[in-house]
Enzyme design. Structure first.
Site, PDB file in Angstrom:
ATOM      1  N   TYR A 611       0.794  -1.242   0.018  1.00 17.98           N
ATOM      2  CA  TYR A 611      -0.042  -0.149  -0.073  1.00 17.98           C
ATOM      3  C   TYR A 611       0.878   1.376   0.119  1.00 17.98           C
ATOM      4  O   TYR A 611       0.185   2.464   0.042  1.00 17.98           O
ATOM      5  CB  TYR A 611      -1.049  -0.029   1.249  1.00 17.98           C
ATOM      6  N   HIS A 666      -0.155 -12.338   2.569  1.00 17.70           N
ATOM      7  CA  HIS A 666      -0.932 -11.364   1.909  1.00 17.70           C
ATOM      8  C   HIS A 666      -1.367 -12.471   0.466  1.00 17.70           C
ATOM      9  O   HIS A 666      -2.689 -12.112   0.051  1.00 17.70           O
ATOM     10  CB  HIS A 666      -0.228 -10.524   1.312  1.00 17.70           C
TER      11      HIS A 666
END
Length: 845
Positions: A611, A666
């Site tokens: 991010y 993830h």
């Protein structure tokens, strides 16, 4: 057998021990290494030894700067062995006067050169390991060795120099004549250590056994050639006084067969009278009496050197079925024969590596495809969670051992709706006292015929136990649901230990052993048993959630809402059901937005290295004075243990945190393609012990990827964060997670703000009916399904909407459920294909 049998110093049991092989990084043992090195638990390695470990770890690709607990693992490993080099064999510790043949246990053998004291001393200062070498899966394309077929015993005749006799009424010994006394002893248990039982009950035939591992013969040969006397110490209370009876003959044949495979002298001491029946005359472990017998009859009364000996056994926990007798046996020997030193103790998976049986089970679990749940089950799941399940009588079977929470669930369900439910328990079926299963069946049948839902409170550990009641329900055309109760083992055993006045007398230490045995026998239910719905719970909060749903299923949606969820198996760690998503949150505004959202009521922040805003979020967390939780992710590029650790260190540094509250993997794709899922997950598991995180989970795992992980992990994931919203309900994944008590956490629950989702006419209609926004409707839909959510939010007004509490009706939930069409708004190309972790063929939209 009481866990307090024998004069054991309980403090000794709390000493540091080598961790299980499944909890430590794999370590390669050089083929040229011959010596069997021993370290006392807690003893640190020398500087030179540490440098050798650093060199080994660096070559493997693991960072030498590992956590303290990982260093301690290497410092407390007990043994290293195996070699095929002829030069090392010439230096083996075979005694000059031993007259043992490698082909026949009684014939003469030419003595090899005796090791010098310096050589022997050097043997105890080599790098150490407790398991055989494994392939380095961090290398692309590496695969594990082929798993051999089971090695099953057969009847063999022992050599003429082997004698079985009974020097006392309650002992049988196997002695190999011709072997001279030795100072070192490699002592081992039999059942569960050298052999594995292939049946759930007590073995009665040779084919009920198999060798723990095909590597055992070469390992034991190596030990013997290094100067160890090989001795089996085994409790065999079932033999009793029949020293030549069927059971005794069976066990003797098993040991004779093992000795034939090893092709070296193997001695044995078996106790045939249990402590429970005759504590005065019994030689059973944990008493050290069998050790004394071995010294007297097998070693010509010459004592063994405890500092250079060891014992391998499977009963290492005072809460296990045997009460930790093997660990306590080693403790008793240390007290009576150690002279202040401790006899090293090791579990079989540490010393011999994983059993072939467990390797086959893991391989089968990974390799087989998970059958999709029946469409009827998915429809039932949606209706059950949405509150629109048909109001018909059902049979709910509770599946769980003593102390798992079944009684608590029953009380909570009946508190919600006692009119629609009949509670039946075999412990109380006979006027408040235990009765027969048939009585429960008859009452259940009558209740269904009278239009009542039936709650059957029994353990239902296996398909056969469940089938009795499934057949009753089928005969009455009633659907069957199963609720599985699986708190952590230590929680269950502590509950049972502290019980009083239990109707079935399952309490105290005897109850602990009974519950432990039941846990080992528990077989998870499957839809192939003609069950309509399966749900698993492991925490008090989830028990309450499930009781509320079943209590209200005859009267519409419950609207059950939990602002915080209890994470199972994580020391009562709680996290909010709604967390703040930060994907796409720009660096310039991230700090300001996060601070504003914390002030608005968000208690958890979801982050990830990809991010690209961790530093700004870290500044906000540091500035905020609230106890905001943080979700941290390991990126998909981290496919080795070293990369995982470097990534976590970097993330914690940027977030200005010492610990992640929830650590997620993830993506499944890269680690599974590289074959390193198991190694990476074990590395993450170590962070729990190191205090670097409180709980573990995954992101974007489908059913196949989750099943692969569950087959190799020690600590199960508690969260699976995936995209979920009304256009992508993922019923099959929700069902699988619910069966395995994994929270589904919805990322992109608002479809990344897409009009395709938020402007759906049906959603706008429901929003008008409830005076809510479509964003609120979509968030609430997930929550009423029991899913957590991580919406992105930037303004206080939006935060107030998302965090508001209200309930959707069952009709509204049913309408929203109908919108599902498999639409993904997050669909990276690397997640499409035919691999087990893939979402299938990509559909262009």
């Amino acid at each position: 057998m009481s866990r307090r049998d024998g004069p054991i110093d309980e403090k000794w049991l709390d000493r540091p021990r080598a961790k299980r092989s499944s909890d430590r990084p794999s370590s390669n043992v050089d083929d040229s290494s011959k010596k069997h090195c021993h370290k006392k638990a807690g003893e640190t390695l020398s500087e030179s030894e540490n440098s050798r470990w650093t060199e080994k770890l660096t070559k493997k690709g693991d960072s030498p700067e590992v956590s303290k607990s990982q260093r301690d693992i290497h410092q407390t490993n007990l043994f290293s062995f195996f070699s095929s080099s002829s030069s090392t064999k010439k230096q083996s510790m075979q005694h000059e006067n031993d007259k043992i043949s490698p082909q026949h246990e009684g014939k003469a053998k030419t003595a090899t050169k005796k090791a010098t004291p310096a050589q022997e001393k050097n043997a105890f200062s080599q790098p150490i390991s407790a398991k055989p070498a494994e392939p380095q899966l961090d290398q692309p394309g590496a695969i594990s060795d082929a798993i051999p077929k089971p090695m099953i015993p057969s009847t063999v005749s022992p050599p003429q120099n082997v004698i079985w006799n009974s020097p006392m009424d309650s002992v049988i010994i196997r002695k190999v004549r011709g072997e001279k006394p030795r100072k070192k002893v490699a002592a081992m248990d039999l059942d569960g250590t050298l052999t594995v039982w292939r049946i759930s009950g007590w073995p009665s035939r040779l084919e009920h056994y198999e060798l723990w591992s095909s590597t055992i013969p070469s390992q034991l040969r190596s030990l013997h050639d290094d100067g160890h006397k090989l001795v089996i110490f085994s409790n065999q209370g079932a033999i009793r006084k029949s020293h030549d009876g069927k059971k005794a003959t069976l066990v003797k044949n098993v040991i004779n067969w093992i000795a034939g495979l090893v092709d070296r002298p193997i001695h044995a001491v078996m106790s045939t009278k249990s402590l429970k029946n005759d504590p005065t005359n019994s030689y059973h472990k944990p008493s050290e009496k069998m050790w004394d017998v071995a010294i007297r009859f097998l070693n010509n009364r010459e004592p063994f050197d405890v500092t250079k000996s060891f014992f391998v056994g499977d009963s290492a926990d005072v809460n296990d079925e045997q009460g930790g007798v093997d660990l306590r046996f080693a403790a008793a020997i240390s007290m009576t024969h150690g002279g202040g030193s401790q006899l090293q103790f090791c579990e079989p998976s540490q010393f011999f590596g994983p059993s072939d049986a467990s390797r086959r089970a893991s391989a089968n679990a990974i390799g087989k495809s998970i059958p999709p749940p029946p469409n009827e089950a998915l429809k039932a799941r949606a209706a059950f969670l949405g509150g629109y399940y048909p109001r018909v009588p059902i049979m709910l079977l509770l599946c769980g051992v003593q102390g798992s929470g079944k009684s608590t669930f029953c009380k909570q369900l009946l508190r919600v709706n006692a009119e629609s439910w009949i509670h039946l328990s075999q412990d109380t079926i006979n006027k408040g006292k235990p009765g027969k299963r048939e009585q429960v069946e008859a009452r259940a049948r009558a209740a269904i015929q009278n239009g009542k839902c039936v709650l059957v409170d029994r353990m239902h550990l296996d398909p056969m136990q469940r089938k009795f009641f499934i057949d009753v329900a089928k005969s009455e055309n009633a659907p069957v649901h199963v609720a599985v109760f699986k708190p952590p083992r230590n929680v269950i055993l502590e509950r049972v230990r502290n019980r009083t006045n239990h109707p079935g007398k399952v309490m105290g230490e005897s109850g602990v052993r009974q519950a432990s045995r039941a846990l080992d026998k528990l077989e998870m239910p499957s839809y192939s048993e003609e069950i309509e719905l399966i749900t698993c719970v492991s925490t008090a909060q989830r028990v309450g959630w499930l009781a509320s749903l079943y209590g209200n299923m005859m009267g519409g949606a419950s609207g059950f809402y939990f602002p915080h969820c209890e994470i199972p198996a994580s020391d009562n760690f709680k996290m909010p059901t709604i967390s703040l998503g930060t994907m796409g949150m720009g660096k310039r505004k991230a700090k300001e937005i996060v601070l504003s959202m914390i002030d608005s009521g968000f208690g958890c922040i979801d982050t990830a290295p990809t991010y690209r805003n961790e530093e700004e979020i870290g500044k906000a967390l540091s500035f905020s004075k609230s106890d905001t939780l943080c979700i941290v992710k390991i990126p998909k590029a981290a496919t080795t243990t070293e990369k995982v650790r470097l990534s976590l260190d970097s993330t914690l540094g940027k977030l200005q945190l010492k610990q992640a509250d929830l650590l997620l993997l993830h993506w499944p794709c890269d680690v599974m393609a590289a074959g390193t899922l198991s190694a990476v997950w074990k590395e993450m598991e170590s962070y729990l012990n190191d205090g670097l995180c409180k709980a573990l989970g995954v992101c974007n795992f489908n059913v196949g990827a989750l099943a692969s992980l569950l087959s190799v992990c020690t600590v199960r994931p508690v969260v699976n964060q995936v995209e979920r919203h009304p256009l992508l309900a993922q019923w099959d994944l929700l069902d699988f997670c619910t069966q395995n008590d994994i929270f589904l956490q919805a990322h992109s629950p608002l479809g990344q703000g897409s009009d395709e989702l938020l402007n759906q006419p049906l959603l706008k209609c429901i929003a008008s009916e409830t005076s809510m926004s479509t964003a609120q409707i979509v968030i609430r839909w997930n929550l009423q399904h029991g899913a957590l959510v991580t919406p992105k939010c930037c303004t206080p007004d939006h935060a107030n909407e998302i965090l508001s509490t209200f309930a959707l009706s069952s009709d509204q939930m049913k309408t929203i459920d109908s919108l599902d069409r498999g639409r993904r708004f997050v669909s990276p190309p690397f997640m499409y294909g035919t691999a087990v972790y893939c979402w299938g063929k990509q559909i262009r939209t």
